[in-house]
Design a protein around this motif. Structure first.
Motif, PDB file in Angstrom:
ATOM      1  N   GLU A 122      15.687  -5.435  11.620  1.00 43.51           N
ATOM      2  CA  GLU A 122      14.840  -4.786  12.621  1.00 43.51           C
ATOM      3  C   GLU A 122      15.301  -3.354  12.827  1.00 43.51           C
ATOM      4  OE1 GLU A 122      13.479  -5.365  17.309  1.00 43.51           O
ATOM      5  OE2 GLU A 122      14.874  -6.775  16.345  1.00 43.51           O
ATOM      6  N   GLY A 123      14.349  -2.436  12.929  1.00 43.97           N
ATOM      7  CA  GLY A 123      14.658  -1.029  13.124  1.00 43.97           C
ATOM      8  C   GLY A 123      13.736  -0.390  14.143  1.00 43.97           C
ATOM      9  N   HIS A 124      14.136   0.784  14.631  1.00 47.01           N
ATOM     10  CA  HIS A 124      13.361   1.507  15.635  1.00 47.01           C
ATOM     11  C   HIS A 124      13.244   2.968  15.176  1.00 47.01           C
ATOM     12  CE1 HIS A 124      13.752  -1.829  18.569  1.00 47.01           C
ATOM     13  NE2 HIS A 124      14.958  -1.968  18.030  1.00 47.01           N
ATOM     14  N   ALA A 157       0.843  -1.197   0.000  1.00 41.02           N
ATOM     15  CA  ALA A 157       0.000   0.000   0.000  1.00 41.02           C
ATOM     16  C   ALA A 157       0.872   1.238   0.000  1.00 41.02           C
ATOM     17  CB  ALA A 157      -0.900  -0.002   1.240  1.00 41.02           C
ATOM     18  N   PRO A 158       0.518   2.245  -0.786  1.00 39.23           N
ATOM     19  CA  PRO A 158       1.318   3.473  -0.803  1.00 39.23           C
ATOM     20  C   PRO A 158       1.391   4.105   0.580  1.00 39.23           C
ATOM     21  CG  PRO A 158      -0.241   3.425  -2.634  1.00 39.23           C
ATOM     22  CD  PRO A 158      -0.592   2.295  -1.738  1.00 39.23           C
ATOM     23  N   ALA A 159       2.557   4.653   0.900  1.00 39.94           N
ATOM     24  CA  ALA A 159       2.799   5.351   2.163  1.00 39.94           C
ATOM     25  C   ALA A 159       2.590   4.438   3.366  1.00 39.94           C
ATOM     26  CB  ALA A 159       1.921   6.595   2.272  1.00 39.94           C
ATOM     27  N   SER A 160       2.896   3.178   3.236  1.00 38.26           N
ATOM     28  CA  SER A 160       2.791   2.252   4.358  1.00 38.26           C
ATOM     29  C   SER A 160       4.157   2.082   5.001  1.00 38.26           C
ATOM     30  CB  SER A 160       2.245   0.903   3.900  1.00 38.26           C
ATOM     31  OG  SER A 160       3.090   0.330   2.925  1.00 38.26           O
ATOM     32  N   VAL A 161       4.145   1.698   6.267  1.00 36.59           N
ATOM     33  CA  VAL A 161       5.369   1.545   7.041  1.00 36.59           C
ATOM     34  C   VAL A 161       5.723   0.058   7.091  1.00 36.59           C
ATOM     35  CG1 VAL A 161       6.456   1.952   9.280  1.00 36.59           C
ATOM     36  CG2 VAL A 161       4.795   3.584   8.377  1.00 36.59           C
ATOM     37  N   ALA A 162       7.000  -0.228   6.968  1.00 34.22           N
ATOM     38  CA  ALA A 162       7.447  -1.615   7.006  1.00 34.22           C
ATOM     39  C   ALA A 162       7.153  -2.237   8.372  1.00 34.22           C
ATOM     40  CB  ALA A 162       8.941  -1.700   6.692  1.00 34.22           C
ATOM     41  N   THR A 163       6.819  -3.510   8.356  1.00 34.00           N
ATOM     42  CA  THR A 163       6.488  -4.206   9.604  1.00 34.00           C
ATOM     43  C   THR A 163       7.710  -4.470  10.470  1.00 34.00           C
ATOM     44  OG1 THR A 163       6.649  -6.318   8.421  1.00 34.00           O
ATOM     45  CG2 THR A 163       4.472  -5.290   8.552  1.00 34.00           C
ATOM     46  N   THR A 164       8.887  -4.311   9.921  1.00 34.88           N
ATOM     47  CA  THR A 164      10.107  -4.546  10.704  1.00 34.88           C
ATOM     48  C   THR A 164      10.513  -3.350  11.558  1.00 34.88           C
ATOM     49  OG1 THR A 164      11.444  -3.830   8.810  1.00 34.88           O
ATOM     50  CG2 THR A 164      10.986  -6.180   9.010  1.00 34.88           C
ATOM     51  N   ILE A 165       9.748  -2.265  11.479  1.00 36.32           N
ATOM     52  CA  ILE A 165      10.087  -1.036  12.205  1.00 36.32           C
ATOM     53  C   ILE A 165       9.207  -0.931  13.441  1.00 36.32           C
ATOM     54  CG2 ILE A 165      10.200   1.480  12.097  1.00 36.32           C
ATOM     55  CD1 ILE A 165      10.619   1.266   9.111  1.00 36.32           C
ATOM     56  N   THR A 166       9.829  -0.739  14.596  1.00 37.85           N
ATOM     57  CA  THR A 166       9.120  -0.488  15.847  1.00 37.85           C
ATOM     58  C   THR A 166       9.057   1.017  16.073  1.00 37.85           C
ATOM     59  OG1 THR A 166       9.936  -2.575  16.767  1.00 37.85           O
ATOM     60  CG2 THR A 166       9.091  -0.928  18.319  1.00 37.85           C
TER      61      THR A 166
END
Length: 566
Positions: A339-341, A209-218
């Motif tokens: 994984e990212g924060h 989806a456009p402008a969606s955030v990756a699930t690996t980011i907390t």
């Protein structure tokens, strides 16, 4: 699926293997075969999903069969920022280390002579920002008539930075028979209109989806007061296990201020924004990539496409003015499945910016707290969101903020409470004394009589007025009163003075001025008008024709004979 299944050449697959890639990302898996077919592509995917390799790899495979000519590149990649153009050039070198393809990097802040020398040798891939490319084109150093592949990367960023007119001009210089690749992390309606204008029967590829955030980011959000933002940032950095982190600010001056504050508190930090020299920007970015710096305070110049391996954290010291920039900022971490924060710091003034971000991403940012820092409650945030006196964040970009704050952004001009009396009971501004009477041209609704009654002759003079007058009529009336109080002899002497209009007129000087000295002796008297008298020069007889004079001479002897006979 592996890269061997995508139809790439062996030399290119060997370069990809040397880099360490084994399996393509979803955008690469769908885009590479379409690009190899020669079709136009409209790609939309999350940031950090490998969009760069999805167009660089098939481009290199297509261009491997021929050679370039001098000053005539065979393909063009347009990038919005210098850092992103530099990163694409680095990927080109890594992937094509076993291929004989050349490239040139045209960006501002670098030597134009070196860029011209590279163009003169001939390049297969031209990686450029719009400004420097147009500069060299206007100088006749590059020709785009042989460009067969065009890539417009980060098109939404091009739109935000105002590059769209330059991009349209560049596209008009290219041949109409070409392959165009259009990639972006967000697909706003304006971007889709541009894609319809540049592309021909494109294959649209959307892997998320456009402008969606990756699930690996907390993600997390800290709501604090305005004066506690720096302290909250320092405690967040100390609490989290930060290996390296980008800290984003909205303004360049805020970057410098925060950089000095973190340096003062002993952090290993650098600064990066658009006003720095290009050499300093590259050197700072390289130090950060080589882990010589732990923190990098930057503006949105580092929010697009910058790939920093193993970036552990991203901090938004300021919420971005555009909600799309939030997706690009936090997309610097959590890339390639790592994984990212991403943590953001906001105040009550950022309520509308926060609502725009959560509305774009479709989910609420989790709230977190910092020990020793008072947080803003949700009730205060909701009140600020609904209030009309709040602007669009710290910058006061909205109209409401411009009205609520003064020119310097420090509040109202006067902090006195407002008077709740009815308007008709409030004292008017014109009731206050004024020293400069002539500057005021206002007239009052209730005019006083224009001529006052004269006072007695022997009346004592009125004391001088120390205050000003409310209007011109009052000033004129006061002068009339002073004049009436003057003694009779003084008034008579003043009235008997010869006025300017009573002096006798000297008409001779006026006539002399009008004539302008034309009555001199050598010119004769001036002619005013003929009237009934004919001028003398009009009475001079004109000479007769020669034929009449001959007849008169022949008649003279006969006349003499007649006279003698008589």
């Amino acid at each position: 699926m592996v890269f061997e299944d995508l139809g790439l050449s062996e030399l290119l697959l060997k370069g990809v293997e040397d880099v360490g890639y084994r399996h393509p990302t979803p955008i690469q898996e769908q885009a590479i075969p379409i690009v190899l077919m020669g079709r136009d592509v409209l790609g939309c995917a999350q940031t950090g999903t490998g969009k760069t390799a999805s167009f660089v790899l098939p481009m290199m495979d297509i261009l491997a069969g021929s050679r370039a000519k001098a000053r005539m590149p065979r393909s063009l990649i347009l990038e919005p920022t210098r850092e992103l153009a530099l990163q694409v050039a680095e990927n080109f070198v890594k992937y094509g280390q076993h291929m004989k393809l050349t490239h040139a990097l045209l960006i501002g802040g670098e030597s134009m002579n070196d860029q011209r020398d590279a163009l003169d040798k001939g390049v297969d891939v031209l990686i450029a920002t719009p400004g420097r490319l147009l500069d060299l084109f206007d100088r006749g150093r590059v020709m785009l008539a042989d460009c067969k592949i065009l890539v417009i990367d980060e098109a939404d960023r091009m739109l935000d930075m105002g590059f769209i007119p330059d991009v349209e001009r560049i596209v008009s210089m290219l041949p109409p028979l070409r392959q165009t690749l259009f990639f972006s992390a967000t697909m706003a309606p304006e971007i889709r209109k541009l894609a319809d204008a540049f592309l021909q029967n494109p294959k649209e590829i959307t892997v998320s989806a456009p402008a969606s955030v990756a699930t690996t980011i907390t993600a997390g959000l800290v709501l604090v007061a305005e004066g506690d933002k720096r302290r909250a940032l320092r405690r967040l950095v100390q609490r989290e296990k930060v290996q390296n982190a980008l800290i984003f600010c909205n303004r360049k001056r805020d970057v410098d201020v925060l950089y000095k504050s973190l340096s003062k508190h002993g952090f290993s930090v650098g600064a990066l924004h658009g006003d720095l020299p290009q050499s300093v920007r590259f050197a700072t970015l390289e130090k950060f990539k080589n882990n010589e710096l732990q923190l990098l305070v930057c503006s949105d110049v580092a929010a697009r496409g910058i790939d920093i391996g193993g970036l552990s954290h991203v901090f938004n010291f300021d919420l971005p003015f555009h909600a799309e920039d939030y997706v690009h900022r936090i997309g610097r971490t959590g890339r390639a499945g790592r994984e990212g924060h991403a943590y953001s710091i906001a105040t009550a003034d950022d309520a509308k910016l926060l609502s725009a971000i959560e509305g774009l991403t479709g989910r609420e940012i989790p709230r977190i707290t910092v020990d020793g820092i008072d947080t803003v409650t949700e009730e205060e945030l909701a009140e600020a969101r609904d209030s009309k006196t709040r602007g669009r964040g710290r910058g006061g970009r909205g109209k409401e903020a411009a009205g609520a704050k003064g020119r310097d952004g420090r509040g109202r001009r006067d902090d006195k409470p407002r008077d709740d009396k009815p308007r008709e009971d409030r004292p008017r501004r014109d009731d206050a004394p004024r020293d400069e009477i002539q500057r005021r041209g206002r007239r009052r609704d209730e005019e006083a009589p224009r001529v006052a009654e004269p006072a007695a002759v022997d009346a004592p003079p009125a004391p001088p007025r120390e205050e000003g007058y409310r209007n011109r009529e009052e000033h004129r009336r006061h002068r009339e009163e002073e004049r009436a109080r003057a003694p009779r002899e003084e008034r008579a002497a003043r009235d008997e003075r010869p006025r300017r209009d009573d002096r006798p007129r000297d008409d001779s000087r006026r006539d002399e001025h009008r004539r302008g000295g034309r009555d001199r002796d050598d010119l004769g008297p001036p002619v005013v008008g003929f009237g009934d008298q004919v001028p003398a020069f009009m009475l001079i007889p004109m000479p007769r024709p020669r034929r009449d004079r001959v007849a008169e001479a022949a008649a003279e002897p006969a006349a003499d004979r007649e006279a003698d006979a008589a």
